[in-house]
Design an enzyme around this catalytic site. Structure first.
Site, PDB file in Angstrom:
ATOM      1  N   CYS A 138      -1.990  -4.749  -5.433  1.00 54.02           N
ATOM      2  CA  CYS A 138      -2.443  -6.004  -4.824  1.00 54.02           C
ATOM      3  C   CYS A 138      -1.332  -7.050  -4.841  1.00 54.02           C
ATOM      4  O   CYS A 138      -0.454  -7.039  -5.721  1.00 54.02           O
ATOM      5  CB  CYS A 138      -3.612  -6.584  -5.616  1.00 54.02           C
ATOM      6  SG  CYS A 138      -5.102  -5.610  -5.587  1.00 54.02           S
ATOM      7  N   CYS A 183      -9.275  -9.275  -7.118  1.00 53.18           N
ATOM      8  CA  CYS A 183     -10.035  -8.188  -7.753  1.00 53.18           C
ATOM      9  C   CYS A 183      -9.981  -8.334  -9.278  1.00 53.18           C
ATOM     10  O   CYS A 183      -9.141  -9.054  -9.829  1.00 53.18           O
ATOM     11  CB  CYS A 183      -9.507  -6.834  -7.301  1.00 53.18           C
ATOM     12  SG  CYS A 183      -7.998  -6.316  -8.127  1.00 53.18           S
ATOM     13  N   GLU A 227       0.834  -1.210   0.000  1.00 53.13           N
ATOM     14  CA  GLU A 227       0.000   0.000   0.000  1.00 53.13           C
ATOM     15  C   GLU A 227       0.863   1.254   0.000  1.00 53.13           C
ATOM     16  O   GLU A 227       2.073   1.209   0.259  1.00 53.13           O
ATOM     17  CB  GLU A 227      -0.940  -0.030   1.208  1.00 53.13           C
ATOM     18  CG  GLU A 227      -1.899  -1.208   1.120  1.00 53.13           C
ATOM     19  CD  GLU A 227      -2.931  -1.242   2.232  1.00 53.13           C
ATOM     20  OE1 GLU A 227      -2.834  -0.445   3.197  1.00 53.13           O
ATOM     21  OE2 GLU A 227      -3.838  -2.081   2.138  1.00 53.13           O
ATOM     22  N   GLU A 250      -1.453 -10.152  -5.751  1.00 54.20           N
ATOM     23  CA  GLU A 250      -1.422 -10.996  -6.956  1.00 54.20           C
ATOM     24  C   GLU A 250      -0.609 -10.336  -8.062  1.00 54.20           C
ATOM     25  O   GLU A 250       0.207 -10.966  -8.727  1.00 54.20           O
ATOM     26  CB  GLU A 250      -2.850 -11.244  -7.479  1.00 54.20           C
ATOM     27  CG  GLU A 250      -3.736 -12.038  -6.546  1.00 54.20           C
ATOM     28  CD  GLU A 250      -4.533 -11.186  -5.569  1.00 54.20           C
ATOM     29  OE1 GLU A 250      -4.016 -10.154  -5.089  1.00 54.20           O
ATOM     30  OE2 GLU A 250      -5.679 -11.569  -5.276  1.00 54.20           O
TER      31      GLU A 250
HETATM   32  N1  THU Z   1      -5.943  -6.591  -2.201  1.00 52.40           N
HETATM   33  C1  THU Z   1      -5.113  -7.518  -2.742  1.00 52.40           C
HETATM   34  O1  THU Z   1      -3.923  -7.584  -2.416  1.00 52.40           O
HETATM   35  N2  THU Z   1      -5.638  -8.381  -3.665  1.00 52.40           N
HETATM   36  C2  THU Z   1      -6.915  -8.336  -4.142  1.00 52.40           C
HETATM   37  O2  THU Z   1      -7.247  -9.045  -5.072  1.00 52.40           O
HETATM   38  C3  THU Z   1      -7.876  -7.434  -3.507  1.00 52.40           C
HETATM   39  C4  THU Z   1      -7.345  -6.482  -2.519  1.00 52.40           C
HETATM   40  C5  THU Z   1      -5.380  -5.634  -1.233  1.00 52.40           C
HETATM   41  C6  THU Z   1      -5.328  -4.226  -1.721  1.00 52.40           C
HETATM   42  C7  THU Z   1      -5.298  -3.455  -0.437  1.00 52.40           C
HETATM   43  O3  THU Z   1      -3.950  -3.362   0.004  1.00 52.40           O
HETATM   44  C8  THU Z   1      -6.068  -4.332   0.539  1.00 52.40           C
HETATM   45  O4  THU Z   1      -6.163  -5.607  -0.076  1.00 52.40           O
HETATM   46  C9  THU Z   1      -7.460  -3.826   0.868  1.00 52.40           C
HETATM   47  O5  THU Z   1      -8.185  -3.578  -0.281  1.00 52.40           O
END
Ligand code: THU
Length: 168
Positions: free
Chosen positions: A73, A112, A64, A75
């Protein structure tokens, strides 16, 4: 008007112990990946582990940023690492998990749409499906054979591949 129906197929395992050995082990690697999550804003840690055809494991965790949209993310961190470091070693499988101290996660967290779109790009590039394993601490594991089960309407346009149109 034609009404279309799309069926998707995935397998649910009640616990990680029911998975085959390579997938079970990949899930353990995804749990390890959680440790490097940088998630001070959401406090939601996501870990991903990819198994390449050579047996190499590639890790990703969500990263983040104080400028929120600049983060990425887990992935995509892992997938882009594969693209950059191991472009010729096909990705066999991806395991993803999430943890937070804020609330209980009782269902696997689905990747996502942007991550699925990126996954689709690598499936297309390597011309082989990538198995997706989603799981959470005390819940079931969901296993899909390909991103197509997950995102049937993913964007792909062969016309954008200039060489297939005979152009430079
Ligand atoms: N996040 C992921 O790492 N992968 C996903 O497919 C969905 C969300 C993370 C992004 C962010 O750092 C946290 O989860 C909350 O949304």
């Amino acid at each position: 008007m034609t009404n279309h129906e799309i069926k998707i197929n995935f397998k649910e395992y009640h616990s990680l112990n029911e998975l085959n050995k390579p997938d079970y082990e990949l899930c353990q690697e995804a749990i390890k990946a959680l440790a490097n999550s940088h998630s001070p804003y959401s406090k939601f840690r996501v870990g991903a582990a990819l198994r390449l055809q050579s047996g190499k494991i590639v890790y990703g965790s969500n990263q983040e940023n104080v400028a929120y949209p600049s983060g990425l993310c887990a992935e995509r961190v892992a997938l882009f690492h594969c693209g950059a470091y191991y472009p010729d070693d096909p990705i066999e499988a991806m395991a993803v998990t999430a943890q937070t101290d804020e609330f209980e996660i009782s269902q696997p967290v689905a990747s996502c749409g942007a991550c699925l779109q990126v996954l689709a790009e690598y499936e297309k590039k390597q011309n082989k499906p990538i198995e997706i394993i989603l799981f959470c601490n005390n819940g079931p594991a969901w296993v899909m054979n390909s991103v197509e089960s997950f995102l049937p309407f993913l964007f792909f346009e062969n016309g954008l591949l200039k060489e297939e149109k005979g152009e430079r």
